[in-house]
Design a protein around this motif. Structure first.
Motif, PDB file in Angstrom:
ATOM      1  N   UNK A  69       3.992  10.059  -9.321  1.00 18.74           N
ATOM      2  CA  UNK A  69       3.468  10.242 -10.680  1.00 18.74           C
ATOM      3  C   UNK A  69       2.580  11.477 -10.738  1.00 18.74           C
ATOM      4  N   UNK A  70       1.744  11.605  -9.679  1.00 22.29           N
ATOM      5  CA  UNK A  70       0.798  12.716  -9.641  1.00 22.29           C
ATOM      6  C   UNK A  70       1.524  14.055  -9.511  1.00 22.29           C
ATOM      7  N   UNK A  71       2.613  14.032  -8.733  1.00 20.12           N
ATOM      8  CA  UNK A  71       3.362  15.280  -8.540  1.00 20.12           C
ATOM      9  C   UNK A  71       4.188  15.632  -9.766  1.00 20.12           C
ATOM     10  N   UNK A  72       4.695  14.605 -10.420  1.00 17.97           N
ATOM     11  CA  UNK A  72       5.571  14.865 -11.559  1.00 17.97           C
ATOM     12  C   UNK A  72       4.814  15.282 -12.800  1.00 17.97           C
ATOM     13  N   UNK A  73       3.607  14.839 -12.899  1.00 18.05           N
ATOM     14  CA  UNK A  73       2.848  15.094 -14.114  1.00 18.05           C
ATOM     15  C   UNK A  73       2.671  16.600 -14.380  1.00 18.05           C
ATOM     16  N   UNK A  74       2.162  17.391 -13.469  1.00 18.40           N
ATOM     17  CA  UNK A  74       2.058  18.834 -13.729  1.00 18.40           C
ATOM     18  C   UNK A  74       3.410  19.516 -13.826  1.00 18.40           C
ATOM     19  N   UNK A  75       4.402  18.990 -13.085  1.00 15.44           N
ATOM     20  CA  UNK A  75       5.733  19.593 -13.156  1.00 15.44           C
ATOM     21  C   UNK A  75       6.306  19.475 -14.565  1.00 15.44           C
ATOM     22  N   UNK A  76       6.091  18.279 -15.128  1.00 15.38           N
ATOM     23  CA  UNK A  76       6.602  18.065 -16.465  1.00 15.38           C
ATOM     24  C   UNK A  76       5.971  19.047 -17.443  1.00 15.38           C
ATOM     25  N   UNK A  77       4.681  19.267 -17.337  1.00 13.38           N
ATOM     26  CA  UNK A  77       3.973  20.202 -18.208  1.00 13.38           C
ATOM     27  C   UNK A  77       4.468  21.619 -18.027  1.00 13.38           C
TER      28      UNK A  77
ATOM     29  N   UNK B  41       0.834  -1.211   0.000  1.00  8.51           N
ATOM     30  CA  UNK B  41       0.000   0.000   0.000  1.00  8.51           C
ATOM     31  C   UNK B  41       0.864   1.255   0.000  1.00  8.51           C
ATOM     32  N   UNK B  42       1.927   1.240   0.814  1.00  3.91           N
ATOM     33  CA  UNK B  42       2.821   2.404   0.881  1.00  3.91           C
ATOM     34  C   UNK B  42       3.501   2.633  -0.465  1.00  3.91           C
ATOM     35  N   UNK B  43       3.968   1.526  -1.072  1.00  2.00           N
ATOM     36  CA  UNK B  43       4.618   1.652  -2.379  1.00  2.00           C
ATOM     37  C   UNK B  43       3.662   2.206  -3.425  1.00  2.00           C
ATOM     38  N   UNK B  44       2.431   1.693  -3.391  1.00  4.20           N
ATOM     39  CA  UNK B  44       1.440   2.184  -4.358  1.00  4.20           C
ATOM     40  C   UNK B  44       1.170   3.667  -4.154  1.00  4.20           C
ATOM     41  N   UNK B  45       1.025   4.051  -2.881  1.00  6.41           N
ATOM     42  CA  UNK B  45       0.742   5.463  -2.591  1.00  6.41           C
ATOM     43  C   UNK B  45       1.915   6.337  -3.021  1.00  6.41           C
ATOM     44  N   UNK B  46       3.140   5.873  -2.710  1.00 11.41           N
ATOM     45  CA  UNK B  46       4.324   6.647  -3.087  1.00 11.41           C
ATOM     46  C   UNK B  46       4.439   6.771  -4.605  1.00 11.41           C
ATOM     47  N   UNK B  47       4.230   5.635  -5.274  1.00  9.59           N
ATOM     48  CA  UNK B  47       4.328   5.631  -6.734  1.00  9.59           C
ATOM     49  C   UNK B  47       3.301   6.539  -7.373  1.00  9.59           C
ATOM     50  N   UNK B  48       2.082   6.436  -6.860  1.00 18.07           N
ATOM     51  CA  UNK B  48       1.008   7.246  -7.415  1.00 18.07           C
ATOM     52  C   UNK B  48       1.247   8.723  -7.113  1.00 18.07           C
ATOM     53  N   UNK B  49       1.710   8.989  -5.887  1.00 15.95           N
ATOM     54  CA  UNK B  49       1.975  10.367  -5.488  1.00 15.95           C
ATOM     55  C   UNK B  49       3.076  10.989  -6.332  1.00 15.95           C
TER      56      UNK B  49
END
Lengths: 180, 174
Positions: free
Chosen positions: B90-98, B80-88
């Motif tokens: 991804x979620x944080x990087x996505x707008x940064x990349x844009x 669960x922690x890995x999933x949350x970290x991975x998703x987080x």
């Protein structure tokens, strides 16, 4: 509640701690074995119960039934132990026991006739019951308490006690018959 | 009640539950009474087993699910922690990349707008501003004869520093 210690004791003829220990220790350990899954935990909690008896013995002068008092303290101690020892649940290792670790002198001929597999099956099924169902079964069927007494002690309604007992009986009855 | 009691109802009666009708049927029906007695005998044997010390292998049979339970919880938490970290992440990087892309594009556009475009079109506008015209040698001769710099020749572009800055003399507006 049945038992040898049901006769009321006055301050003058109260049994000593040693007497109580000799009379009730095996029963308290057995209660702990029923309510807890681990043998070492059971012995640990039984010792805690008698330590509490030793500490509070002088204060407890108006106990009507030491058997009932010890049963209450034991059930509460097991309850507290289950709650506080959650970390032991996944941290501690399970132990394998030898039959000669337990005395078999108390077994009746009928009990001795029972097959080992049957006893294993019943104990296994008993420990798959919920903690509440085990408590109700032990107090109601093994300790012989009345439904109302069990309900008051465990803070349940009599209907809940009956339901818990029904589920426990059904589970154990199926175990004896080898059903799943 | 005509029909015989089911096993569940017999167990309910053994647990102290059940209706008065069912109890009345139990007392009146010999087959049900027999079945109830068998059930009670079964339960008595179960109680006898549980009053005696447990057999050794009970702990072995219990140890197997405990082993599973012991590692199930930490594993589930770790996943669960890995999933949350991975998703987080991804979620944080996505707008940064844009944002980075957008910033980079803006910078490139600004650079083109301010540097490249004027540089590209500089020759086209070269004729627009007034080009300097060479001053005739007469002015220098006159300056040499009269003294001082011929600032008056370039009065239009004269600056206060004319005296010490002779170069405007070399340039006349067209």
């Amino acid at each position: 509640m049945n038992g040898a210690e049901d006769t009321p004791h006055t301050a003058g003829n109260q049994p000593s701690c040693e007497d109580l220990c000799q009379t009730h220790y095996a029963r308290v350990v057995q209660l702990c074995r029923l309510l807890l899954a681990d043998r070492h935990e059971a012995e640990e909690v039984a010792q805690e119960v008698f330590l509490k008896l030793l500490r509070e013995r002088k204060r407890l002068t108006q106990i009507q039934s030491w058997e009932a008092w010890l049963t209450r303290v034991t059930v509460n101690a097991c309850h507290d132990h289950r709650r506080s020892a959650w970390w032991k649940w996944w941290h501690g290792a399970t132990s394998t026991l030898q039959d000669d670790e337990f005395p078999s002198g108390g077994l009746t001929p009928e009990e001795q006739l029972l097959t080992r597999e049957e006893r294993e099956q019943v104990w296994h099924r008993f420990h798959t019951l919920s903690a509440r169902q085990r408590e109700v079964f032990v107090l109601r069927r093994l300790e012989g308490w009345a439904t109302e007494e069990v309900a008051t002690f465990l803070g349940l309604t009599t209907g809940s006690v009956k339901r818990h007992l029904f589920h426990a009986l059904r589970h154990l009855h199926h175990a004896r018959r080898g059903q799943s | 009640m005509r029909r015989c009691l089911s096993e569940n109802i017999l167990l309910r009666l053994a647990a102290g539950d059940g209706s008065t009708t069912q109890r009345a049927h139990l007392e009146a029906c010999p087959p049900c009474t027999r079945r109830y007695e068998d059930l009670a005998q079964h339960l008595t044997v179960v109680e006898q087993i549980l009053r005696a010390p447990p057999p050794a292998t009970r702990y072995v049979t219990v140890s197997s699910p405990r082993f599973v339970y012991r590692y199930t919880l930490p594993l589930a938490v770790a996943v669960a922690v890995l999933l949350i970290l991975g998703w987080g992440r991804f979620w944080l990087q996505k707008p940064e990349r844009g944002t980075t892309t957008r910033t980079a594009n803006t910078e490139v556009l600004d650079f083109f707008d301010q540097e490249v475009v004027p540089a590209l079109f500089a020759t086209a506008s070269a004729s627009e501003p007034p080009l300097p015209v060479a001053v005739s040698d007469a002015a220098y001769v006159e300056a040499a004869l009269v003294g001082g710099w011929p600032c008056e020749l370039s009065a239009g572009s004269r600056t206060p520093t004319c005296e010490s800055y002779p170069f405007p003399l070399l340039i006349t507006e067209r």
